[in-house]
Design a protein around this motif. Structure first.
Motif, PDB file in Angstrom:
ATOM      1  N   HIS A  48      -5.427   0.394   0.287  1.00 53.70           N
ATOM      2  CA  HIS A  48      -5.936   1.333  -0.718  1.00 53.70           C
ATOM      3  C   HIS A  48      -6.429   0.623  -1.980  1.00 53.70           C
ATOM      4  CE1 HIS A  48      -4.367   4.711   1.645  1.00 53.70           C
ATOM      5  NE2 HIS A  48      -3.261   3.985   1.809  1.00 53.70           N
ATOM      6  N   GLY A  49      -6.632  -0.680  -1.899  1.00 56.12           N
ATOM      7  CA  GLY A  49      -7.132  -1.413  -3.058  1.00 56.12           C
ATOM      8  C   GLY A  49      -8.632  -1.629  -2.986  1.00 56.12           C
ATOM      9  N   GLU A  50      -9.121  -2.616  -3.725  1.00 51.31           N
ATOM     10  CA  GLU A  50     -10.532  -2.964  -3.736  1.00 51.31           C
ATOM     11  C   GLU A  50     -10.685  -4.407  -3.253  1.00 51.31           C
ATOM     12  OE1 GLU A  50     -12.255  -2.340  -7.524  1.00 51.31           O
ATOM     13  OE2 GLU A  50     -11.901  -0.173  -7.547  1.00 51.31           O
ATOM     14  N   GLY A  65       0.805  -1.215   0.000  1.00 52.08           N
ATOM     15  CA  GLY A  65       0.000   0.000   0.000  1.00 52.08           C
ATOM     16  C   GLY A  65       0.838   1.265   0.000  1.00 52.08           C
TER      17      GLY A  65
END
Length: 442
Positions: free
Chosen positions: A385-387, A359
């Motif tokens: 900070h991803g999905e 991240g």
């Protein structure tokens, strides 16, 4: 009122009690003693009313086939209502058990009708109906050991289907079968052909025993998956123990090196203090402390395996430049199995490490492990900070990078310790909070 009609009404009431008994027997483990007593009182009071109502109905209709079948088809509803009140929030299991008990009753009634056709063909309608209810009750008692075993295994087998869609299908299919069967028997005919009698016996019997075979097969598949998963967890646990052993060995080696250089350290400190260089001495002391704790297994708890799991992953996170905040407070003598807790903590920390390592800055992992009375709380949060792809249970899907692997161990832990988990992903943070009761496992 004719005493034969009253006796017939009592027989009908006993048949309804027999029906509800099988469903109660399947739910009995879920009920508190108080709920059982309340259910018994309600059923007893209502049975008196139901007997009087049935006697009045049969007196007015003179014990016709239509009134008899009407009581059989609708008399179960109030009894089921009381059971639903005693065991709420179990809609699908209730639908499933009602359908299976109906099919079981159809089998017994079909056998009763075959006996009647053999020996009571020339009897009057009231005698035939009263004899049928008596034969039904006799057969119910005769088959009770089989039916108790059958209904005792229904809900545990039903619980193996964790997918809601599959559970709906498993519950609705016998219900549709029951509805179709009711349509076939909802007539005013007393005597049917032998082909119809045999078909009405074989159809529900084939369905019930086929369904039982399917449920047994599902249980075997579940057990094989459980054993495979336990082997995987054991293997993973052994890896953690081995890594902990290697860390401990490395600690001893590092400690020996520090002991070997201890005299040199004292000499350098003495020289720095002699020259009055206090800041340099403080920096040197901090440097030595960092070396001592770099790979140490710290005593977070009184449980060695849990300490090893926490130390390994927090050390890895620190090595990757991830800020660590931990608040751990576990007492000695917990009922929660040390191995179960260590595997859970290790899996969740590994997920958090994977998610944070890739991240953006700032990167941080927060671990809270607290015990308050009989309640345990484990909260793990990390920057991300991803999905994430979530499953039907609200948890990340297994196999997803970061917070995917290890969800299976979490589900097994929650099932074993009757816990629940709350998951959230917002503002660049992934947070999972797990609550469970620290009770001894039976």
């Amino acid at each position: 009122m004719d005493w034969t009609i009253l006796l017939f009404a009592v027989q009908i009431t006993l048949a309804r009690i027999a029906d509800i008994y099988l469903r109660y027997y399947a739910f009995r483990e879920m009920m508190t003693p108080e709920a059982k007593r309340t259910l018994l009182k309600r059923l007893s009071v209502f049975s008196i009313f139901f007997t009087a109502f049935s006697a009045a109905l049969f007196t007015c209709t003179e014990m016709t086939v239509s009134s008899y079948k009407a009581v059989l088809l609708f008399g179960w509803i109030p009894y089921q209502y009381f059971l639903v009140q005693a065991v709420p929030d179990q809609k699908l299991p209730h639908v499933f058990l009602v359908s299976m008990s109906f099919l079981w009753n159809f089998i017994i009634h079909s056998i009763s009708c075959i006996i009647l056709a053999l020996y009571f063909r020339d009897a009057s309608t009231p005698v035939v109906l009263q004899t049928e209810s008596f034969i039904y009750l006799s057969l119910f008692l005769l088959f009770l050991p089989i039916s108790r075993h059958f209904f005792n295994s229904l809900l545990p087998a039903f619980a193996h289907f964790t997918s809601r869609n599959v559970r709906i299908y498993i519950a609705v299919l016998p219900f549709l079968m029951t509805v179709g069967y009711i349509v076939l028997i909802s007539d005013n005919v007393l005597w049917h052909s032998w082909e119809e009698r045999i078909a009405r016996l074989l159809l529900p019997a084939a369905f019930v025993f086929t369904y039982h075979y399917i449920m047994s097969t599902a249980k075997q598949v579940y057990e094989r998956k459980r054993l495979t998963h336990e082997k995987m967890l054991l293997k993973q646990e052994l890896l953690y123990l081995e890594e902990g052993r290697l860390l401990a060995a490395d600690n001893r080696e590092q400690l020996q090196k520090h002991l070997d250089g201890l005299l040199d350290t004292y000499s350098q400190l003495r020289q720095l203090l002699h020259t009055g260089d206090i800041k340099e001495a403080q920096a040197y002391i901090a440097q030595q402390e960092e070396k001592l704790s770099a790979a140490a297994i710290l005593p977070y708890t009184d449980y060695a395996i849990v300490n090893a799991a926490i130390s390994i992953y927090l050390h890895r996170a620190k090595a990757k430049g991830i800020n660590i905040i931990q608040k751990i407070n576990l007492p000695n003598g917990m009922n929660t199995d040390e191995n179960d807790l260590s595997v859970l903590v290790a899996n969740l920390l590994e997920n958090a490490l994977l998610a944070s390592a890739n991240g953006q800055e700032p990167r941080q992992i927060t671990l809270i492990l607290q015990h308050n009375g009989s309640q345990c709380v484990l909260e793990l949060a990390n920057t991300f900070h991803g999905e994430l792809q979530l499953g039907e249970d609200g948890l990340p899907k297994s196999g997803h990078s970061g917070h995917g692997i290890g969800m299976l161990s979490l589900k097994n832990f929650l099932t074993k310790y009757n816990g629940y988990a709350d998951f959230s992903c917002e503002n660049g943070w992934v947070r999972i909070t797990i609550y469970w009761e620290d009770k001894a496992q039976c």
